[in-house]
Design an enzyme around this catalytic site. Sequence first.
Site, PDB file in Angstrom:
ATOM      1  N   ARG A  48     -62.625 -14.083   5.810  1.00 32.30           N
ATOM      2  CA  ARG A  48     -62.813 -14.163   4.357  1.00 32.30           C
ATOM      3  C   ARG A  48     -61.529 -13.867   3.589  1.00 32.30           C
ATOM      4  NH1 ARG A  48     -68.235 -15.527   2.447  1.00 32.30           N
ATOM      5  NH2 ARG A  48     -69.392 -15.685   4.401  1.00 32.30           N
ATOM      6  N   SER A  67     -75.509 -19.098   2.593  1.00 33.10           N
ATOM      7  CA  SER A  67     -74.172 -18.630   2.943  1.00 33.10           C
ATOM      8  C   SER A  67     -73.446 -19.661   3.811  1.00 33.10           C
ATOM      9  CB  SER A  67     -74.256 -17.308   3.701  1.00 33.10           C
ATOM     10  OG  SER A  67     -74.866 -16.339   2.874  1.00 33.10           O
ATOM     11  N   CYS A  84     -72.410 -22.609   3.037  1.00 33.52           N
ATOM     12  CA  CYS A  84     -72.877 -23.987   2.841  1.00 33.52           C
ATOM     13  C   CYS A  84     -72.225 -24.659   1.641  1.00 33.52           C
ATOM     14  CB  CYS A  84     -74.390 -24.021   2.719  1.00 33.52           C
ATOM     15  SG  CYS A  84     -75.214 -23.598   4.262  1.00 33.52           S
TER      16      CYS A  84
HETATM   17  N1  LIG Z   1     -68.074 -31.342   5.311  1.00 31.00           N
HETATM   18  C1  LIG Z   1     -68.074 -30.543   4.260  1.00 31.00           C
HETATM   19  N2  LIG Z   1     -67.842 -29.231   4.444  1.00 31.00           N
HETATM   20  C2  LIG Z   1     -67.846 -28.439   3.350  1.00 31.00           C
HETATM   21  C3  LIG Z   1     -68.085 -28.943   2.038  1.00 31.00           C
HETATM   22  N3  LIG Z   1     -68.038 -27.909   1.167  1.00 31.00           N
HETATM   23  C4  LIG Z   1     -67.787 -26.806   1.911  1.00 31.00           C
HETATM   24  N4  LIG Z   1     -67.657 -27.115   3.224  1.00 31.00           N
HETATM   25  C5  LIG Z   1     -67.336 -26.174   4.333  1.00 31.00           C
HETATM   26  O1  LIG Z   1     -68.387 -25.241   4.456  1.00 31.00           O
HETATM   27  C6  LIG Z   1     -67.882 -23.935   4.755  1.00 31.00           C
HETATM   28  C7  LIG Z   1     -68.423 -22.937   3.774  1.00 31.00           C
HETATM   29  O2  LIG Z   1     -68.084 -23.321   2.465  1.00 31.00           O
HETATM   30  P1  LIG Z   1     -68.082 -22.274   1.261  1.00 31.00           P
HETATM   31  O3  LIG Z   1     -67.816 -23.049   0.012  1.00 31.00           O
HETATM   32  O4  LIG Z   1     -67.158 -21.177   1.568  1.00 31.00           O
HETATM   33  O5  LIG Z   1     -69.593 -21.742   1.355  1.00 31.00           O
HETATM   34  P2  LIG Z   1     -70.334 -20.614   0.474  1.00 31.00           P
HETATM   35  O6  LIG Z   1     -71.678 -21.184   0.186  1.00 31.00           O
HETATM   36  O7  LIG Z   1     -69.490 -20.207  -0.652  1.00 31.00           O
HETATM   37  O8  LIG Z   1     -70.481 -19.444   1.546  1.00 31.00           O
HETATM   38  P3  LIG Z   1     -70.726 -17.834   1.284  1.00 31.00           P
HETATM   39  O9  LIG Z   1     -69.541 -17.340   0.563  1.00 31.00           O
HETATM   40  O10 LIG Z   1     -70.893 -17.318   2.653  1.00 31.00           O
HETATM   41  O11 LIG Z   1     -72.003 -17.661   0.517  1.00 31.00           O
HETATM   42  C8  LIG Z   1     -66.368 -24.047   4.714  1.00 31.00           C
HETATM   43  O12 LIG Z   1     -65.889 -24.109   6.014  1.00 31.00           O
HETATM   44  C9  LIG Z   1     -66.118 -25.332   3.989  1.00 31.00           C
HETATM   45  O13 LIG Z   1     -64.931 -25.938   4.386  1.00 31.00           O
HETATM   46  C10 LIG Z   1     -68.304 -30.357   1.887  1.00 31.00           C
HETATM   47  O14 LIG Z   1     -68.518 -30.869   0.796  1.00 31.00           O
HETATM   48  N5  LIG Z   1     -68.302 -31.100   3.025  1.00 31.00           N
HETATM   49  O1  LIG Z   2     -72.071 -11.106   2.100  1.00 22.74           O
HETATM   50  C1  LIG Z   2     -71.157 -11.443   2.874  1.00 22.74           C
HETATM   51  O2  LIG Z   2     -70.757 -10.767   3.837  1.00 22.74           O
HETATM   52  C2  LIG Z   2     -70.454 -12.706   2.647  1.00 22.74           C
HETATM   53  C3  LIG Z   2     -71.203 -13.618   1.844  1.00 22.74           C
HETATM   54  O3  LIG Z   2     -70.856 -13.895   0.711  1.00 22.74           O
HETATM   55  C4  LIG Z   2     -72.420 -14.163   2.458  1.00 22.74           C
HETATM   56  O4  LIG Z   2     -72.686 -13.924   3.630  1.00 22.74           O
HETATM   57  O5  LIG Z   2     -73.146 -14.874   1.766  1.00 22.74           O
HETATM   58 MN   LIG Z   3     -68.675 -18.284  -1.070  1.00 22.02          MN
END
Ligand SMILES: Nc1nc2c(ncn2[C@@H]2O[C@H](COP(=O)(O)OP(=O)(O)OP(=O)(O)O)[C@@H](O)[C@H]2O)c(=O)[nH]1
Ligand SMILES: O=C([O-])CC(=O)C(=O)O
Ligand SMILES: [Mn+2]
Length: 613
Positions: A395, A277, A279
């Site tokens: 979110r 999450s 990442c």
């Molecule tokens: N430096 C950097 N930050 C990144 C990169 N990709 C994503 N981020 C940052 O990481 C954070 C989370 O990115 P998301 O793409 O929303 O992560 P996710 O894995 O979808 O997260 P969940 O929805 O919680 O599962 C955000 O603040 C992004 O801006 C990258 O390639 N480089």
């Molecule tokens: O489940 C949630 O609350 C948001 C989400 O996508 C995560 O944490 O990976």
């Molecule tokens: Mn996500």
Amino acid sequence: MADNATPTFAERAVQDAPTDYAQLRDWVAEIAELTQPDEVHWVDGSEEEYDRLAAELVEAGTLTKLNDDLFPHSFAAFSDPADVARVEDRTFICSEKEEDAGFTNNWKAPAEMHGILDDAFRGSMRGRTMYVIPFVMGHLDAEDPKYGVEITDSAYVVMSMRIMARIGTDVLEKMSREQAFYVPAVHSVGAPLAPGEQDVPWPCNATKWIVHFPEERSIWSYGSGYGGNALLGKKCYALRIASVMARDEGWLAEHMLILKLTNPEGRAFHITGAFPSACGKTNLALIDPTIEGWKAETLGDDITWIRAGHDGELRVINPETGYFGVAPGTGWSTNPNAMRAIARGNSIFTNVALTDDGGVWWEGMTDEVPAHLTDWRGNDWTPESDTPAAHPNSRFCTPIEQTDMLADEYRDPAGVKLDAILFGGRRKTTVPLVTEAFDWEDGILKGATLSSETTAAAAGAVGVVRRDPMAMLPFLGYDAGDYLAHWIEESGKADAEKLPRIYLVNWFRRNRDGGFAWPGFGENSRVLKWVAERLEGKADAVETPIGFTPTPESLDLTGLDVSDADLDDALKVDREEWAKESELIEEWLERFGDSLPASIRERYEAQKARFAL
Ligand SMILES: Nc1nc2c(ncn2[C@@H]2O[C@H](COP(=O)(O)OP(=O)(O)OP(=O)(O)O)[C@@H](O)[C@H]2O)c(=O)[nH]1
Ligand SMILES: O=C([O-])CC(=O)C(=O)O
Ligand SMILES: [Mn+2]
């Protein structure tokens, strides 16, 4: 029996039920009897219903209607400051046997937990409306549709579920016609109202229970209104319960994005990415490539169901219909595809900041920071304020159909053939930008020992390195070792030469000055290009003890301003760092005890031996 004048809660729950599916009616009646709501509403999933609920929530102060010129048909919600993320320490897998929950999960005996939940849910919906949401994860016309019914006392949950999953009348009719199995999922914010008592904008309870009964295939969630705690189709069903169904039925439920990448010659590659999450899944799923001639389309950003197809290939689908994406860091410069989808409206934002003209803002949305905002807690905010305007785990909840770059195959229940899997996490050190596994088993070792620094997506400390197998640590519905064995078994059903290749990636490694060594976001397309060219046998690589990493020349760096030092910091495999890492991996593998598949230990020993050479 009640007298003639007063129907019981159970009778009222089903008197207008739009289904004759007896088992479903009985279950809804039973939950109404337990929770004692004022009213029961069977959700039809229509836009009129959505708008009516929205109007009620605006009236109640739960939602703020945004300026239609900026974010059409969109709302902002602000949670209780103590209800902002998933609560892993309150999440339980209550299998009959403790060993089946495994060492990564909290466990209580089912009978004891049912007793606790009965007490918590008794009367918990008093003064509120109980909503019954029929839903399906995946396609309604799938061979074997995965139905669920969520009962909730939160209209915010109903609205959010309509964005995130296929819900309503069509689902209920097909489920009823087939008398199909559905996952019963009960949710209450745990805040009953006494007669005449004034509600608060975000009701919740200090005590929270997020509970899964894998053998019953049921879910009970109490006390939180937030995201993964309350939208029960998402993490609770499509990952935790689905992982158990998948174990028993022969498929895989995974925490992955799905991306379709097409090269300049028109060849498409389907790539999934399992990252913990916050990442980078949503960002990679919606990538805007910076390299000429390469096209990215998305199929999904969070959850992927994988099945060996009749043709010997692994095939993948996205069971969801929306994004529940991390707002901060999602911006016009870093993720224009997400921003365009959001700007179309029809979205619910939670814990973001409000602009003075009725829009929303969060850190990283625009380069320019507004001079004045109302922060997520409702306080005045200026750039001088020392707290963030939006909560770090704020979110956006947005329909996936609003994405310009949505791949047509998203709509195909047969899914797409999987060509490559990326395992990734946030590591400041040690883990190179990209490493190709030697082979499938070595790739499973990479997934099994995946690690990341913790984030704001879950309550608790941030920035601590922890192992997160296949990015599923908080989402496994059963024993982690059995899960790894299941991966090995399922992939054995595919033709060996059709198995995807596996890569370990890390966008978050720091350079010698403490900044990011790699610019990330759209520039990650350069890494994807290298992956695609490896699949085609075109790109060069260096063989290291952990696998193949790019030669600096094999990465397309055209037009990218990255120093040789940064590139070296991003790509290197450092023996000292890996000596420490090996100790951590070894400690981690010890924790599995006997349930660790022998092949994983063997591949780890082989990796260690390569470092000793
Ligand atoms: N430096 C950097 N930050 C990144 C990169 N990709 C994503 N981020 C940052 O990481 C954070 C989370 O990115 P998301 O793409 O929303 O992560 P996710 O894995 O979808 O997260 P969940 O929805 O919680 O599962 C955000 O603040 C992004 O801006 C990258 O390639 N480089
Ligand atoms: O489940 C949630 O609350 C948001 C989400 O996508 C995560 O944490 O990976
Ligand atoms: Mn996500």
